[in-house]
Design a protein around this motif. Structure first.
Motif, mmCIF file in Angstrom:
data_model
loop_
_atom_site.group_PDB
_atom_site.id
_atom_site.type_symbol
_atom_site.label_atom_id
_atom_site.label_comp_id
_atom_site.label_asym_id
_atom_site.label_seq_id
_atom_site.Cartn_x
_atom_site.Cartn_y
_atom_site.Cartn_z
ATOM 1 N N GLN A 1 -5.143 15.335 0.067
ATOM 2 C CA GLN A 1 -3.912 14.562 0.227
ATOM 3 C C GLN A 1 -3.063 14.650 -1.030
ATOM 4 N N GLU A 2 -1.784 14.972 -0.827
ATOM 5 C CA GLU A 2 -0.803 14.996 -1.912
ATOM 6 C C GLU A 2 -1.270 15.855 -3.084
ATOM 7 N N GLY A 3 -1.891 16.991 -2.764
ATOM 8 C CA GLY A 3 -2.295 17.930 -3.791
ATOM 9 C C GLY A 3 -3.570 17.580 -4.522
ATOM 10 N N ARG A 4 -4.308 16.570 -4.045
ATOM 11 C CA ARG A 4 -5.539 16.158 -4.712
ATOM 12 C C ARG A 4 -6.670 16.042 -3.700
ATOM 13 N N LEU A 5 -7.902 16.112 -4.216
ATOM 14 C CA LEU A 5 -9.080 15.918 -3.389
ATOM 15 C C LEU A 5 -9.558 14.470 -3.507
ATOM 16 N N GLU B 1 -5.029 6.615 0.675
ATOM 17 C CA GLU B 1 -5.832 6.274 -0.506
ATOM 18 C C GLU B 1 -5.388 4.956 -1.113
ATOM 19 N N SER B 2 -4.139 4.599 -0.889
ATOM 20 C CA SER B 2 -3.558 3.389 -1.458
ATOM 21 C C SER B 2 -3.481 2.295 -0.398
ATOM 22 N N PRO B 3 -3.495 1.018 -0.806
ATOM 23 C CA PRO B 3 -3.267 -0.064 0.158
ATOM 24 C C PRO B 3 -1.804 -0.177 0.568
ATOM 25 N N HIS B 4 -0.962 0.681 0.002
ATOM 26 C CA HIS B 4 0.448 0.747 0.393
ATOM 27 C C HIS B 4 0.677 2.019 1.209
ATOM 28 N N ASN C 1 5.120 9.768 -10.308
ATOM 29 C CA ASN C 1 4.514 10.988 -9.771
ATOM 30 C C ASN C 1 5.449 11.721 -8.821
ATOM 31 N N GLU C 2 6.251 10.975 -8.074
ATOM 32 C CA GLU C 2 7.227 11.630 -7.202
ATOM 33 C C GLU C 2 8.250 12.402 -8.035
ATOM 34 N N LYS C 3 8.673 11.819 -9.156
ATOM 35 C CA LYS C 3 9.618 12.518 -10.035
ATOM 36 C C LYS C 3 8.958 13.740 -10.669
#
Length: 417
Positions: free
Chosen positions: A55-59, A256-259, A381-383
């Motif tokens: 997800q999002e480039g990470r494991l 992965e996040s609660p958001h 991180n988005e930036k």
């Protein structure tokens, strides 16, 4: 990005560059997929990476599927090595991540391709290229099958065009990208620690059994069962920014996040039906427990998703932590062989110890600040992700590292603002 734009990008490469197919590159030692028949989950088995774990480039390795050691030993071709590039083949095709030290000698499932290069810089360059939006869009176009089971074949992946810069040109680029990745990893740890602190604080809240009344959820929230239709691939706006986020159970279960900030699919205007406002609690289930997230964007919910709308922010935060802490227990409110179908009536009848308003408000003052810190880390991180894309664009057009000899100076000047 359209197919023509990717081709046009490759046609505009600076002089001295080449283009090769991924499967034909001398630097690529191996391209293959993982285990086709992993068998049942084994508690003391070897962890296995699935498409959902990328997800999002990470494991993600927090809840791995584990396979029997005998299955692992008969599938050593897909045993992961540090630096391997993993590509999602089923579902969110084209999403990628690099294997770090913590995943060394894990295995991979059939839903994931393993790409192995012969040295770290080659792997880093392939990761940068395959992680670009243009390549992700290319993979989407090559995929076949239904919305739920979009599949990218290894044959198609091997044909992916890869730009080949002249020898020695990549060093400043890869150095800059490593710095971005280190900062991204730091932000991710900050967000995770903030959420862990919130959970620890909630666990320390005293439960006064005599003064805190038991209340059914139905008396505390407005509860809605999802009915929005799943977007079809040919729906106009299904991937557009102007559409309404469509929330499927997988969006919640794999978060992965609660958001919940974004979803894979969107519903075009006029098809979204009832929309849940930001700050609602969205719930989905599987056999090992119920997962709850707080949505950060307006969202239309699909089948097997429940939405809980509260009267106040303090109520929402308290219930978010309450439901998360009772994940396994709440699985009893689901039905079906895999525990995927939440029973609205049973869930609404669930009782919780309900503290006084001042307790909830005091808790939200701390939890809210922790959640805001996590949101800030995500925005950063988005930036950084946008900056990474601009750096790659500049490199492909011959304008990176720019006028200075040090790419760090370029990153901290105008280009990083």
């Amino acid at each position: 990005m359209t197919r023509e734009s990717l081709e046009h990008r490759l046609q505009r490469l600076p002089g001295g560059w080449g283009v090769g197919r991924l499967g034909d590159l001398p630097a690529v030692q191996f391209i293959g997929y993982g285990i086709t028949r992993p068998g049942a989950h084994t508690e003391d088995g070897v962890p296995m990476i699935r498409a959902a774990d990328i997800q999002e480039g990470r494991l993600r390795g927090d809840e791995p599927r584990r396979i029997d050691h005998r299955v692992h030993e008969t599938n050593l071709r897909s045993r992961l090595e540090i630096g391997d590039l993993l590509v999602v083949l089923v579902g969110r095709v084209g999403e990628t991540a690099v294997v770090g030290a913590e995943f060394h000698h894990w295995n991979a499932s059939r839903t994931v391709a393993v790409v192995r290069a012969n040295e770290p810089d080659e792997a880093a360059w392939l990761n940068l290229w395959l992680g670009s939006p243009a390549v992700r869009a290319w993979c989407e176009r090559q995929a076949t099958g239904s919305t739920l089971h979009r599949t990218l074949s290894l044959t198609a992946l091997r044909k992916l065009p890869v730009p080949i810069p002249p020898a020695g040109l990549r060093a400043p680029l890869l150095r800059a990208v490593r710095l971005l990745e280190e900062k991204t990893a730091t932000n991710t740890r900050i967000a995770r620690c903030a959420m862990d602190l919130g959970e620890a604080h909630f666990a320390r809240e005293p439960r006064d059994g005599t003064s805190w009344p038991e209340r059914p959820l139905a008396s505390l929230v407005h509860l809605t069962a999802g009915t929005a239709p799943r977007p079809r691939p040919d729906d106009e706006g299904a991937h557009a920014e102007r559409g309404t986020a469509f929330v499927a159970p997988a969006d919640i279960l794999q978060s992965e996040s609660p958001h919940l900030y974004a979803t894979e699919r969107r519903l075009p205007p006029g098809k979204e039906g009832r929309v849940c406002a930001p700050g609602s609690l969205l719930v989905a289930s599987r056999e090992d427990g119920v997962r709850t997230v707080m949505n950060q964007v307006p969202a239309a919910i699909g089948r097997n998703v429940l939405a809980l709308e509260t009267e106040s922010v303090s109520d929402a935060y308290w219930l978010l932590y309450e439901l998360c802490s009772r994940s396994a227990e709440l699985a009893a409110t689901a039905q079906g062989s895999a525990g995927r179908e939440l029973n609205r009536r049973a869930f609404a009848a669930t009782t919780v110890r309900w503290p006084p308003q001042e307790v909830r408000e005091q808790f939200v003052r701390l939890a809210g600040s922790l959640h805001e810190r996590a949101r800030t880390a995500r925005r950063e991180n988005e930036k950084l992700r946008d900056l990474r894309e601009r750096i790659l664009d500049g490199f492909l057009s011959g304008t990176f590292p720019g006028k200075t000899a040090d790419p760090l100076e370029d990153l901290t000047s105008g280009g990083a603002r």
